[in-house]
Enzyme design. Structure first.
Site, PDB file in Angstrom:
ATOM      1  N   TYR A  39      21.202  54.061  52.042  1.00 33.66           N
ATOM      2  CA  TYR A  39      22.418  54.353  52.797  1.00 33.66           C
ATOM      3  C   TYR A  39      22.048  54.509  54.264  1.00 33.66           C
ATOM      4  CZ  TYR A  39      27.191  55.999  53.418  1.00 33.66           C
ATOM      5  OH  TYR A  39      28.494  56.121  53.807  1.00 33.66           O
ATOM      6  N   LYS A  94      35.130  43.448  27.482  1.00 32.56           N
ATOM      7  CA  LYS A  94      34.770  42.153  28.070  1.00 32.56           C
ATOM      8  C   LYS A  94      33.588  42.322  29.017  1.00 32.56           C
ATOM      9  CE  LYS A  94      35.850  37.781  28.210  1.00 32.56           C
ATOM     10  NZ  LYS A  94      37.174  37.186  28.449  1.00 32.56           N
ATOM     11  N   ASP A 162      41.480  33.466  28.598  1.00 33.28           N
ATOM     12  CA  ASP A 162      42.379  33.235  27.458  1.00 33.28           C
ATOM     13  C   ASP A 162      42.769  31.761  27.365  1.00 33.28           C
ATOM     14  OD1 ASP A 162      42.388  35.964  26.916  1.00 33.28           O
ATOM     15  OD2 ASP A 162      44.040  36.334  28.284  1.00 33.28           O
ATOM     16  N   ASN A 319      35.147  32.850  21.971  1.00 30.07           N
ATOM     17  CA  ASN A 319      35.008  32.672  23.417  1.00 30.07           C
ATOM     18  C   ASN A 319      33.664  33.132  23.968  1.00 30.07           C
ATOM     19  OD1 ASN A 319      37.652  31.868  23.168  1.00 30.07           O
ATOM     20  ND2 ASN A 319      38.387  33.016  24.935  1.00 30.07           N
TER      21      ASN A 319
END
Length: 762
Positions: A39, A94, A162, A319
């Protein structure tokens, strides 16, 4: 089909840390210097570099490996419009699949917006964060507009899975099914039942492969989509037929070569399948209930080629065969899009992979998987470890060839090797074991039938389809335990070895044991008394062929179990002992650890036997053993104690098996560090080789080592203990074993039992 209870699903998602994914740092962060680099002030330097050259964002951040899984919750699974937040568990799932199969990081983003314009505005504003966007569970027809707009406005890959996931996998399956059937895609008549996002995308891809529009009939809930129908969406108009002689599904499938169902269950009858052309192809992809069951379709037409969306039947359209690897290839070349060329490359790569010999989890000699290209196998299995290399590389190359890649890959062999290392094999190994066991279910006896862990594992193994469980115990007690745990014992056998009705079986087992051990002083009466004990009775069931495998260890002390196994089952010749092995699946690869359970203080002869057994077991899992015999000293530097035993065992093994890669005694760091070992000990037989098998000098060191790794790294999956050297498939568990541990060892026991049957036939 695996049955999932509501309680089990809710527990899975809620127990421990809620949800399924987390973010982990990839750089050091323990010191003040680390934090200053991560950072302020150090982070300013990459920020300025990216300002000068925006492409450097791929160099200095995770953008190139970060995908957004985005939904508005309007079409979640089969649940419909349940809202953005309600769809979050699916998006997390997913994300989990992206990570375990493709090594891709994911932020799931649920946008509470149904208006397509506002939804796209939101996605476009957050897109700089990501290297790709996976749209999910968005209803049609809005999903078509959303994807089309985002593909035009964004310079990163966008894919509505899909639509395209199902299209790519089914297109690969159709390509191969037509080859098996001896038909050409430009000549076949295709019926598509369903006109949603997936159906439209599938049909478009079939046309891209060569199917003729005039040979396609598409149906929606109103019947055949004809060109004279009013109020058709632009997508449906693409596949509206000019034919006026077909109105119903029954009329449409008559004489058809291909049926693709993306609709609802049980709409395709056996008579309809009988009316199709010779060697019909039926893709019944509705979930969870297909348009026609696998059994009904096969019974109607023995020549039918069938695919479903279910994992318990051949040729599953899933899929996960596509999307992790399509995005992987796109990300690795910093692609601006996922275009048609990349999708077709994925189709062809998946189709070609099904024609290649399948690597067997079990030694090639036994052909346990035995998958060869044909009617029962024309789509790769979702667990095939070659998918990440073949599909990702094909997609990356297509992106480069079609001009959407920002980065070039020049060394494809090195790229594929990197892909193999990217994804650890922990999930692949477990899934492959389960899938292999599911092909050949066996009867497995569980000694501690009333133990909650055993009972849960038995029920799960049965649900997953690789085991016919037999629980030992009192039926009334077991049913009370099952009721308390809310477990369904339907179809699971319960055997009470102490019940009067088991007298005949006890006597038979006792007679056999007394005859077998007569020269060790056994009498029938003594053997009969032993049969009241669960280990004697259960192992005798396997010995006498009343069961195929036996699982024990949650209650029993190992010393007792070892004694019973030697008496009832016996050690396999030519070995003098038996042992156990644990498989550790790590990000660096798989390691085989022996002996982790049986031999407390092995002498040199026992160590040599353990090495022999280890080599055999590693070969059983279709790998070439490279064995390091471990000690606290290296190559003769200590001439007393355990190093001497290891040294002599190595000498015996190298004499008897000159072609076996084995050496020692050596310390663990030298075994695992090739460079260190080869520089320090260039004479070693392991020079230039990567060790995958570790034989420890005693039980304490082996047991402590694998448990140390298990405790320190929860991402390391451990499978075992795997029994080595008994005459029958008798396997052991640790008393602290989890349900998944017992399920995994049950899968190993099932494969072991099947291999024993194959060997007996030979």
């Amino acid at each position: 089909m695996v049955k999932i209870s509501k309680e089990a699903a809710l527990n899975y998602h809620s127990e421990g840390r809620p949800g399924k994914i987390e973010v982990k740092p990839t750089k050091p962060y323990r010191t003040q210097n680390d934090l200053s680099l991560a950072y302020s002030p150090g982070v300013a330097y990459p920020c300025l570099e990216i300002q000068k050259n925006p492409e450097d964002v791929y160099k200095y951040t995770d953008k190139g490996n970060l995908v957004a899984v985005i939904t508005n919750g309007t079409a979640v699974l089969g649940l419909g419009d349940i809202g953005a937040m309600s769809g979050k568990p699916v998006m997390e799932g997913k994300g989990l699949l992206f990570k375990i199969y493709g090594g891709i990081d994911v932020f799931d983003i649920e946008i509470n917006e149904k208006d397509p314009e506002k939804f796209c505005d939101t996605v476009e504003r957050i897109a700089p964060t990501f290297g790709g966007i996976n749209l999910e569970d968005i209803k049609a027809p809005q999903c078509f507009y959303i994807e089309e707009r985002l593909r035009k406005t964004l310079d990163i890959p966008v894919m509505h899975d899909d639509q395209h996931g199902t299209a790519i996998i089914s297109a690969a399956g159709l390509k191969n099914a037509l080859e098996v059937a001896g038909k050409k895609i430009d000549q076949v008549k295709i019926v598509v039942n369903g006109a949603g996002a997936a159906a439209i995308s599938c049909t478009k891809l079939y046309v891209a492969l060569g199917a003729k529009k005039e040979n396609i009939v598409m149906l929606d809930s109103k019947g055949v989509i004809t060109s004279d129908r009013d109020n058709l969406t632009p997508q449906k108009k693409l596949f509206a037929t000019d034919r006026r002689d077909v109105h119903t599904l029954e009329e449409a499938v008559k004489g058809a070569d291909v049926f693709v169902g993306l609709s609802k269950g049980n709409v395709l009858s056996q008579d309809m399948v009988r009316s199709m052309a010779p060697k019909p192809i039926v893709f019944a992809l509705a979930n969870p209930v297909p348009e026609i069951s696998y059994e009904d379709a096969a019974a109607a037409r023995p020549d039918v080629l069938i695919s479903t969306g279910r994992s318990d039947y051949p040729n599953q359209i899933n899929n996960v065969i596509g999307f992790p690897y399509i995005f992987r290839g796109a990300l690795d070349v910093h692609a601006r899009a996922i275009n048609e060329e990349m999708k077709l490359a994925a189709v062809n790569a998946i189709a070609e992979l099904a024609k290649k010999p399948v690597p067997d989890i079990v030694n090639d000699v036994y052909h346990v998987l035995d998958l060869t290209f044909g009617p029962k196998y024309f789509i790769p299995k979702p667990i095939d470890p070659r998918l990440i290399t073949e599909v990702s590389a094909a997609v990356a190359k297509a992106a480069m060839d079609s001009g959407v890649a920002r980065k070039k890959i020049t060394d494809w062999d090195a790229y594929k090797e990197k892909l193999k290392q990217l994804v650890g094999q922990e999930t692949k190994l477990t899934q492959t074991l389960h899938a292999t066991a599911r092909l050949h279910p066996q009867r497995v006896v569980f000694a501690e039938g009333g133990h909650p862990t055993t009972m849960k594992a038995a029920v799960q193994a049965k649900q997953e389809g690789f085991c016919q469980p037999i629980l030992l115990g009192n039926p009334d007690r077991l049913k009370r335990v099952a009721s308390r745990l809310k477990l369904d014992l339907t179809g699971i056998d319960i055997v009470d070895m102490r019940a009067d009705k088991e007298q005949g079986r006890r006597a038979t087992y006792a007679k056999h044991l007394a005859e077998k051990r007569a020269r060790q002083g056994y009498t029938f009466e003594e053997a009969y008394d032993k049969m009241y004990e669960r280990n004697y009775f259960g192992m005798s069931m396997v010995e006498q062929g009343d069961a195929d495998a036996f699982i024990t260890g949650l209650y029993t002390k190992y010393s007792n179990t070892i004694k019973v196994a030697k008496e009832v089952i016996g050690v396999r010749k030519p070995y003098k002992t038996f042992g156990t092995m644990h498989i550790l699946s790590t990000k660096k690869g798989k390691y085989y650890i022996a002996d982790t359970l049986i031999n407390r203080h092995p002498d040199e002869q026992v160590l040599a036997d353990i090495a022999r057994l280890s080599a055999h077991t590693v070969q059983f899992f279709n790998e070439k053993p490279v064995i390091a015999m471990l000690s606290y000293s290296n190559f003769g530097t200590d001439d007393i104690g355990s190093p001497v035993k290891v040294h002599n065992a190595v000498e015996e093994m190298q004499t008897e098996y000159p072609d076996l890669a084995i050496d020692g005694e050596m310390q663990l760091n030298f075994a695992l560090n090739n460079k260190l070992r080869d520089e320090k000990f260039p004479f070693s037989k392991l020079k230039g080789k990567t060790v995958n098998t570790l034989v420890f000098p005693d039980l304490s060191s082996a047991n402590c080592s694998y448990k140390l790794l298990q405790g320190l790294d929860p991402d390391t999956e451990i499978i075992g203990p795997i029994q080595m050297g008994l005459n029958k498939p008798i396997h052991f568990t640790d008393f602290e074993a989890s349900v998944s541990d017992v399920v995994n060892i049950t899968a190993v026991a099932v494969i072991d039992a099947y291999v024993e049957k194959i060997k007996d036939k030979k």
